[in-house]
Design a protein around this motif. Structure first.
Motif, PDB file in Angstrom:
ATOM      1  N   GLU A  37       0.835  -1.200   0.000  1.00 61.08           N
ATOM      2  CA  GLU A  37       0.000   0.000   0.000  1.00 61.08           C
ATOM      3  C   GLU A  37       0.863   1.240   0.000  1.00 61.08           C
ATOM      4  O   GLU A  37       2.052   1.210   0.209  1.00 61.08           O
ATOM      5  N   GLY A 106      -0.536  -2.473  13.002  1.00 63.14           N
ATOM      6  CA  GLY A 106      -0.972  -2.678  11.630  1.00 63.14           C
ATOM      7  C   GLY A 106      -1.620  -1.438  11.059  1.00 63.14           C
ATOM      8  O   GLY A 106      -1.834  -0.434  11.750  1.00 63.14           O
ATOM      9  N   SER A 107      -1.951  -1.505   9.789  1.00 62.87           N
ATOM     10  CA  SER A 107      -2.565  -0.380   9.095  1.00 62.87           C
ATOM     11  C   SER A 107      -3.954  -0.067   9.653  1.00 62.87           C
ATOM     12  O   SER A 107      -4.751  -0.965   9.938  1.00 62.87           O
ATOM     13  N   GLU A 109      -6.273   0.897   7.982  1.00 66.12           N
ATOM     14  CA  GLU A 109      -7.265   0.421   7.022  1.00 66.12           C
ATOM     15  C   GLU A 109      -7.712  -0.994   7.335  1.00 66.12           C
ATOM     16  O   GLU A 109      -8.731  -1.455   6.835  1.00 66.12           O
ATOM     17  N   GLU A 110      -6.932  -1.693   8.143  1.00 61.98           N
ATOM     18  CA  GLU A 110      -7.229  -3.090   8.430  1.00 61.98           C
ATOM     19  C   GLU A 110      -7.647  -3.328   9.875  1.00 61.98           C
ATOM     20  O   GLU A 110      -8.120  -4.409  10.207  1.00 61.98           O
ATOM     21  N   ARG A 111      -7.461  -2.326  10.746  1.00 63.16           N
ATOM     22  CA  ARG A 111      -7.781  -2.493  12.159  1.00 63.16           C
ATOM     23  C   ARG A 111      -8.678  -1.351  12.632  1.00 63.16           C
ATOM     24  O   ARG A 111      -8.442  -0.190  12.300  1.00 63.16           O
ATOM     25  N   GLU A 112      -9.676  -1.692  13.415  1.00 62.93           N
ATOM     26  CA  GLU A 112     -10.622  -0.698  13.908  1.00 62.93           C
ATOM     27  C   GLU A 112     -10.042   0.034  15.115  1.00 62.93           C
ATOM     28  O   GLU A 112      -9.440  -0.577  16.000  1.00 62.93           O
ATOM     29  N   GLU A 202      -4.068   4.221   6.020  1.00 60.62           N
ATOM     30  CA  GLU A 202      -2.771   3.572   5.844  1.00 60.62           C
ATOM     31  C   GLU A 202      -1.642   4.329   6.527  1.00 60.62           C
ATOM     32  O   GLU A 202      -0.539   3.799   6.681  1.00 60.62           O
ATOM     33  N   THR A 288     -15.334   2.721   0.536  1.00 60.28           N
ATOM     34  CA  THR A 288     -15.276   2.643   1.989  1.00 60.28           C
ATOM     35  C   THR A 288     -15.110   4.034   2.592  1.00 60.28           C
ATOM     36  O   THR A 288     -15.762   4.383   3.588  1.00 60.28           O
TER      37      THR A 288
END
Length: 314
Positions: A37, A106-107, A109-112, A202, A288
């Motif tokens: 990314e 982590g990013s 974009e992948e973790r809340e 990101e 998104t």
């Protein structure tokens, strides 16, 4: 004009061998692999501890040199991590690199982001506001003029009609922001602060428990409208979380709503440009971000905009 070289795996490996001490068993050094990314810089994972970022052109190289100074300036003011450069220089004539520590997590974009993570974001916004503007400008940080929300709204109205025809968006939603409402949300003079200016998922490093552990990529930092960072957070974590974080950071309704509507108009325009072939951003991400920015929040429900005359532009 000489074309800038394209970094290859061999280019990166040769550079890393010169920077990172080889292991005692004579191995060729840490594993290197490109980061998927991002894209403004050629970015590579170096083992599990470092990230190598290569500026692809001279403009990016200038901004990367400034970024190293900016990160040192903001680090003492922030409750979240900022990468540390363990080595920097040129990987090709006039083109810079920085070998940065890798922040754990982590990013975004992948973790809340959790409720405690929202407090981390509030600390980020508060810390940036506390950075002395004169010091930032002394490092070469540019000033960015506030954008016209009315001009953005007008463009978004047209773009929303195209999205409506493609069954991607309900154009009626933009009627919530009238011409008078946009005028009420004009950036106020004397409110410029240091802003990251590219907050997105990101660029947030998030831990498994939803804490925001770091913020990446400070190349676009500017002295400007704090609503731009609120808008960036709306795209990254949703309007509700962004406004809650900004409110915790002592920003009032005006900058919060201004940031919300900057994000909403931006997402409409970007998705329309992508569908029209004028943008190469990934469709799932753009959709998104549109969904996140258009979350309904309590603040807008209790804030009324009155228009004194019919709105000619919708």
């Amino acid at each position: 004009m000489t074309q800038a070289p394209t970094p290859t795996t061999d280019t990166v490996r040769r550079l890393i061998r010169a920077l990172v001490q080889e292991s005692a068993d004579g191995a060729a050094g840490p594993d290197v692999r490109p980061v998927a990314e991002g894209g403004e810089h050629a970015t590579w994972w170096v083992g599990s501890r470092y990230v190598l970022r290569l500026a692809p052109d001279r403009d990016a190289a200038g901004r990367q040199r400034r970024e190293l100074r900016v990160r040192d300036l903001v680090r003492p003011h922030l409750p979240v991590g900022v990468p540390v450069s363990v080595a920097h220089g040129e990987w090709a004539p006039g083109l810079t690199y920085t070998l940065d520590t890798r922040l754990p997590g982590g990013s975004g974009e992948e973790r809340e982001v959790s409720a405690v993570g929202e407090a981390d974001l509030a600390g980020l916004l508060t810390g940036l506001r506390e950075v002395p503007v004169r010091q930032a400008e002394g490092l070469g940080v540019p000033r960015a003029a506030p954008r016209s929300l009315e001009a953005l709204r007008r463009m978004a109205v047209t773009a929303a009609e195209r999205l409506g025809a493609a069954d991607e968006f309900d154009p009626a939603l933009l009627r919530q922001l009238t011409r008078a409402g946009a005028a009420q949300l004009t950036a106020q003079s004397g409110t410029a602060v240091l802003v990251h200016h590219d907050l997105k998922g990101e660029h947030l490093v998030v831990s498994d428990d939803g804490r925001v552990r770091g913020v990446l990529d400070w190349t676009d930092t500017a002295v400007g409208d704090p609503a731009e960072d609120i808008a960036g957070l709306a795209l990254a974590v949703g309007s509700g979380a962004a406004v809650r974080a900004a409110t915790l950071a002592d920003y009032g309704a005006r900058p919060c709503l201004r940031g919300l509507w900057l994000a909403r108009c931006d997402t409409v325009l970007r998705l329309a440009d992508r569908l029209d072939g004028r943008d190469v951003g990934p469709l799932p991400l753009l959709r998104t971000q549109l969904r996140r920015a258009w979350e309904a929040i309590l603040l807008e429900r209790v804030t009324e905009f009155r228009d004194d005359k019919p709105d000619e532009a919708g």
